[in-house]
Design a protein around this motif. Structure first.
Motif, PDB file in Angstrom:
ATOM      1  N   ARG A 298       5.841   4.427   0.719  1.00  0.00           N
ATOM      2  CA  ARG A 298       6.536   5.596   1.255  1.00  0.00           C
ATOM      3  C   ARG A 298       7.766   5.153   2.057  1.00  0.00           C
ATOM      4  N   ALA A 299       7.557   4.163   2.917  1.00  0.00           N
ATOM      5  CA  ALA A 299       8.692   3.646   3.703  1.00  0.00           C
ATOM      6  C   ALA A 299       9.758   3.062   2.771  1.00  0.00           C
TER       7      ALA A 299
ATOM      8  N   SER B  76       1.451  -0.255  -5.984  1.00  0.00           N
ATOM      9  CA  SER B  76       0.870  -1.213  -5.031  1.00  0.00           C
ATOM     10  C   SER B  76      -0.135  -2.128  -5.744  1.00  0.00           C
TER      11      SER B  76
ATOM     12  N   ASP C  42       0.840  -1.204   0.000  1.00  0.00           N
ATOM     13  CA  ASP C  42       0.000   0.000   0.000  1.00  0.00           C
ATOM     14  C   ASP C  42       0.873   1.251   0.000  1.00  0.00           C
ATOM     15  N   ASP C  43       0.211   2.415   0.036  1.00  0.00           N
ATOM     16  CA  ASP C  43       0.959   3.670  -0.070  1.00  0.00           C
ATOM     17  C   ASP C  43       1.926   3.866   1.097  1.00  0.00           C
ATOM     18  N   ASP C  44       1.504   3.463   2.300  1.00  0.00           N
ATOM     19  CA  ASP C  44       2.407   3.612   3.447  1.00  0.00           C
ATOM     20  C   ASP C  44       3.672   2.783   3.252  1.00  0.00           C
ATOM     21  N   ALA C  45       3.471   1.557   2.805  1.00  0.00           N
ATOM     22  CA  ALA C  45       4.623   0.675   2.575  1.00  0.00           C
ATOM     23  C   ALA C  45       5.515   1.243   1.465  1.00  0.00           C
TER      24      ALA C  45
END
Lengths: 288, 288
Positions: free
Chosen positions: B47-48, B82, B42-45
């Motif tokens: 970004r990290a 993603s 997903d977007d959080d993953a």
């Protein structure tokens, strides 16, 4: 060593046995300015020992050109004798490098204990026997310990200092200083350990490499290249086997039923074909 | 490699998972001029993952100044998504670096197998699972194998190529060429081996060092110094532990009841005190 080389706490050192290791210990000690007496059982053994001293002096001089003069002069500075009482009568330190048979070593130590000055420190270079197995035979267990060198002592310069439970720690401290004084890197063990530190580390690594080869996972060159690339070490496990010598590797493997397949592999593919490693010019790799 | 760097046989490479290893694989591949798409959930993953790419690019550029430009430009050249089907739809090679759970990996491979071009080669970077455990899930077991990298891929540049029994050897040959094309030293395994070649060698050495320490035979510095002096390696076993990371070492020790004492020792003396090795600035040694 970052610190300057210390002076030997022992002025007179006696080496018992002029086999491969004994000759190298005598040579290394004499090359560092200490008086050395070397003992072997008879004139024939002394003649063979004299030849080894000259051969190792030549090898050390080639490997360490800066010390070529010291190694070159060392054999002539070593007094040879086949009289054990004479050999140890004035010794400050006796280093024993006779064959790896416990009863032989205990017999030698009993005779040395009776003939050496009470102040003399006694050290065995045994690779496979623990000092506790012969300490009582010396009559002075508190002044007895193991001092273990590796083949090609002038280059592979670890000296493992390992007492038994009854060794006076001050004696071990002093032997460490002696080791540094003759150009060694002293390794102090705080309790008895079969195979010392170095071989306790090396044997599992070499065993794992043997298993990968026997299972057909990868070939000798690939396994060695993996180790060199990943760890930055100059040699892979099979290059180490060749330096250790495949007869020694076979003897170690034969002693453990779990490594029977490896002992057989070495016997069939190497020993039976006269391939003993670097010493014979051929092992896992070809030399010269 | 003595031979010149070959051209990658794959123009478009997709990396699944932007964790520590996935990000490094994507970075290394992009830095060597190959088009890279990276997938995470997903977007959080993502970004990290983007942050990891930038961080590793900086580290690689510092370690390899000659390639600083290539590593610096690499993160911007990696397409992130993603959407798994989109990620693999045009891939020539898919490298999977998702968490080490078999059911997760099998699920990912089933979805990749359905969405990737039939010609695409599929590779898992799994450290602990064998390719035979997931080959059938891909729907193309003959084009599936393991391609295993180590942490700090730009410096620690082994790439172990290990098929399962059903892998087409020509596919493994081609993956070896790819590994060389992105600056790796390819290591070819001829059969499945848990822990590959490198860890099969390293784990017994590290285990032996742990045993010497736990038994009180010698201290950390002495054991490491012995290894460096005797083998010429740049690092002793406890220096290697610090690089591997003490949490990883603890996880490996915990998996084997025979190394329970070592797992407990690491937990009490290191993990509980926030000492994880080089990554935390302190482990057996202090860094920076």
């Amino acid at each position: 060593m970052d610190s300057p080389t210390p002076t030997s706490p022992y002025a007179r050192v006696t080496v018992l046995g002029l086999g491969v290791l004994g000759a190298q210990i005598a040579l290394q000690t004499a090359a560092h300015g200490v008086d050395v007496t070397a003992y072997d059982v008879d004139d024939d053994a002394l003649r063979a020992g004299r030849e080894r001293l000259e051969r190792f002096a030549g090898a050390a001089a080639r490997d360490l050109p800066d010390l070529a003069d010291a190694y070159g002069a060392a054999p002539g500075r070593i007094r040879l004798t086949s009289d054990l009482a004479d050999a140890v009568g004035a010794a400050d330190l006796v280093v024993e490098a006779v064959p790896e048979r416990l009863e032989l070593k205990r017999d030698v130590w009993a005779r040395v204990g009776a003939a050496a000055p009470p102040s003399a420190v006694l050290a065995t270079n045994s690779s496979s026997l623990l000092p506790s197995a012969m300490a009582d035979a010396t009559g002075r267990p508190e002044r007895f310990l193991a001092l273990h060198f590796a083949n090609r002592i002038w280059a592979q310069n670890t000296a493992e200092v390992m007492g038994h439970a009854g060794t006076d720690p001050a004696v071990a401290d002093q032997v460490e200083v002696f080791a540094a004084a003759i150009g060694m890197e002293p390794i102090r063990l705080h309790r008895e350990q079969p195979a010392y530190v170095l071989n306790s580390l090396l044997i599992p690594l070499l065993g794992a490499a043997a298993e990968l080869l026997l299972k057909g996972v990868a070939d000798v060159e690939t396994i060695d290249r993996t180790w060199r690339t990943a760890t930055g070490a100059p040699a892979g496990p099979f290059q180490v086997y060749d330096v250790v010598g495949l007869r020694t590797a076979h003897a170690i493997a034969s002693a453990d039923p779990a490594s029977r397949a490896w002992a057989d592999y070495l016997q069939e593919n190497y020993l039976d074909r006269g391939r003993f490693g670097v010493e014979s010019g051929e092992g896992f790799y070809t030399y010269r």
